[in-house]
Design a protein around this motif. Structure first.
Motif, short mmCIF file in Angstrom:
data_model
loop_
_atom_site.label_atom_id
_atom_site.label_comp_id
_atom_site.label_asym_id
_atom_site.label_seq_id
_atom_site.Cartn_x
_atom_site.Cartn_y
_atom_site.Cartn_z
N HIS A 1 0.85 -1.19 0.00
CA HIS A 1 0.00 0.00 0.00
C HIS A 1 0.88 1.24 0.00
O HIS A 1 1.93 1.26 0.64
CB HIS A 1 -0.87 0.05 1.27
N ASN A 2 0.42 2.26 -0.70
CA ASN A 2 1.15 3.50 -0.57
C ASN A 2 0.74 4.14 0.75
O ASN A 2 -0.19 3.70 1.42
CB ASN A 2 0.91 4.44 -1.77
N ARG A 3 1.42 5.17 1.17
CA ARG A 3 1.21 5.80 2.47
C ARG A 3 -0.24 6.28 2.63
O ARG A 3 -0.85 6.13 3.67
CB ARG A 3 2.20 6.95 2.64
N LYS A 4 -0.81 6.86 1.57
CA LYS A 4 -2.18 7.37 1.63
C LYS A 4 -3.19 6.24 1.85
O LYS A 4 -4.09 6.35 2.68
CB LYS A 4 -2.49 8.13 0.33
N GLU A 5 -3.05 5.13 1.12
CA GLU A 5 -3.95 3.98 1.30
C GLU A 5 -3.81 3.38 2.69
O GLU A 5 -4.79 3.02 3.32
CB GLU A 5 -3.65 2.91 0.25
N LEU A 6 -2.57 3.28 3.15
CA LEU A 6 -2.33 2.71 4.47
C LEU A 6 -2.94 3.58 5.56
O LEU A 6 -3.56 3.08 6.50
CB LEU A 6 -0.82 2.55 4.70
N ASN A 7 -2.82 4.91 5.43
CA ASN A 7 -3.40 5.81 6.41
C ASN A 7 -4.93 5.74 6.38
O ASN A 7 -5.58 5.80 7.42
CB ASN A 7 -2.92 7.25 6.20
N PHE A 8 -5.53 5.60 5.18
CA PHE A 8 -6.98 5.45 5.06
C PHE A 8 -7.44 4.22 5.84
O PHE A 8 -8.39 4.28 6.61
CB PHE A 8 -7.38 5.33 3.58
N LYS A 9 -6.73 3.11 5.69
CA LYS A 9 -7.09 1.88 6.42
C LYS A 9 -6.87 2.05 7.92
O LYS A 9 -7.65 1.55 8.72
CB LYS A 9 -6.30 0.70 5.87
N PHE A 10 -5.84 2.78 8.30
CA PHE A 10 -5.56 3.05 9.70
C PHE A 10 -6.72 3.85 10.32
O PHE A 10 -7.17 3.54 11.43
CB PHE A 10 -4.24 3.83 9.81
N GLN A 11 -7.21 4.85 9.60
CA GLN A 11 -8.35 5.64 10.10
C GLN A 11 -9.60 4.78 10.20
O GLN A 11 -10.39 4.93 11.15
CB GLN A 11 -8.61 6.85 9.18
N LEU A 12 -9.80 3.85 9.26
CA LEU A 12 -10.95 2.93 9.33
C LEU A 12 -10.88 2.07 10.59
O LEU A 12 -11.90 1.86 11.26
CB LEU A 12 -11.00 2.02 8.10
N VAL A 13 -9.70 1.57 10.90
CA VAL A 13 -9.54 0.73 12.09
C VAL A 13 -9.87 1.52 13.35
O VAL A 13 -10.60 1.05 14.22
CB VAL A 13 -8.12 0.13 12.15
N LYS A 14 -9.35 2.74 13.46
CA LYS A 14 -9.66 3.57 14.63
C LYS A 14 -11.16 3.84 14.71
O LYS A 14 -11.75 3.81 15.80
CB LYS A 14 -8.87 4.88 14.59
N GLY A 15 -11.78 4.11 13.58
CA GLY A 15 -13.23 4.35 13.56
C GLY A 15 -14.02 3.13 14.00
O GLY A 15 -15.01 3.24 14.73
N ARG A 16 -13.57 1.96 13.58
CA ARG A 16 -14.26 0.72 13.99
C ARG A 16 -14.14 0.48 15.49
O ARG A 16 -15.07 0.00 16.13
CB ARG A 16 -13.72 -0.47 13.20
N ILE A 17 -12.99 0.80 16.04
CA ILE A 17 -12.82 0.66 17.50
C ILE A 17 -13.80 1.58 18.21
O ILE A 17 -14.50 1.16 19.14
CB ILE A 17 -11.36 0.96 17.92
N ALA A 18 -13.89 2.83 17.77
CA ALA A 18 -14.82 3.78 18.39
C ALA A 18 -16.26 3.32 18.23
O ALA A 18 -17.05 3.37 19.18
CB ALA A 18 -14.63 5.17 17.77
N GLU A 19 -16.63 2.84 17.04
CA GLU A 19 -17.98 2.33 16.82
C GLU A 19 -18.29 1.16 17.75
O GLU A 19 -19.38 1.09 18.33
CB GLU A 19 -18.15 1.85 15.38
N ASN A 20 -17.34 0.26 17.90
CA ASN A 20 -17.56 -0.89 18.78
C ASN A 20 -17.72 -0.47 20.23
O ASN A 20 -18.51 -1.07 20.96
CB ASN A 20 -16.44 -1.92 18.62
#
Length: 181
Positions: free
Chosen positions: A7-26
């Motif tokens: 993944h390029n840095r931008k794609e990796l950061n997008f996935k990182f933000q998704l993971v943090k969002g999922r933790i908050a949602e949970n």
């Protein structure tokens, strides 16, 4: 197992933000479940996680409507109230509405949504109409932040000690997570 694709840095950061969002949602989901609510995952990232990556930046009207769906639907069996909920993790407490979602489209489809913004200072609860007034909130510096703190103003039946446990859990989980990779 297939090897992880580079993944390029931008794609990796997008996935990182998704993971943090999922933790908050949970965290929000579990908080409400522990208080006897029924909670249903609703957003596109929950129901069609791989589709989200495909439609990101797509101008198709169907893609746009899918991307703005709230994260959760919460049902209170005692009052029979149903509520759309959007959850955002925002360590700094600075939240700009237009950066995160398209306010006009959101207002058209989901005007009664309640936003839960998880910060290092606690859980904040803000009705969508409040965002439309300013489009930007700094929940940590706002002199009136108590009006948004869930423990002080919640429209939901949440016991303070239960909320405190989940706020502490959020602080533990997010304590050493950087804002970007």
């Amino acid at each position: 197992f297939a090897p992880c694709q580079a993944h390029n840095r931008k794609e990796l950061n997008f996935k990182f933000q998704l993971v943090k969002g999922r933790i908050a949602e949970n965290l929000v989901q579990e908080l409400f479940l522990s208080e006897g609510y029924q909670v249903f995952k609703y957003g596109v990232e929950n129901n069609y996680p791989y589709l989200l990556q495909e439609i990101k930046g797509d101008g198709n009207p169907i893609s746009l409507s899918l991307r703005i769906t709230p994260d959760l639907i919460i049902f209170n069996p005692n009052t029979r109230q149903v509520q759309y909920v959007e959850v955002k993790y925002c360590a700094s407490g600075e939240f700009e509405l237009s950066y995160r979602i398209n306010p006009e489209k959101y207002k058209m489809c989901f005007p009664s949504t309640v936003f839960f913004i998880i910060t290092n200072d606690g859980f904040f609860e803000v009705e969508f109409d409040r965002f439309l007034e300013s489009r930007f909130l700094n929940l940590t510096l706002d002199k009136n932040k108590e009006q948004h703190l869930m423990r002080d103003t919640s429209k939901f039946d949440i016991r303070p000690e239960c909320l405190k446990q989940y706020e502490d859990m959020a602080q533990t989980l997010f304590a050493n997570i950087p804002s970007k990779l």
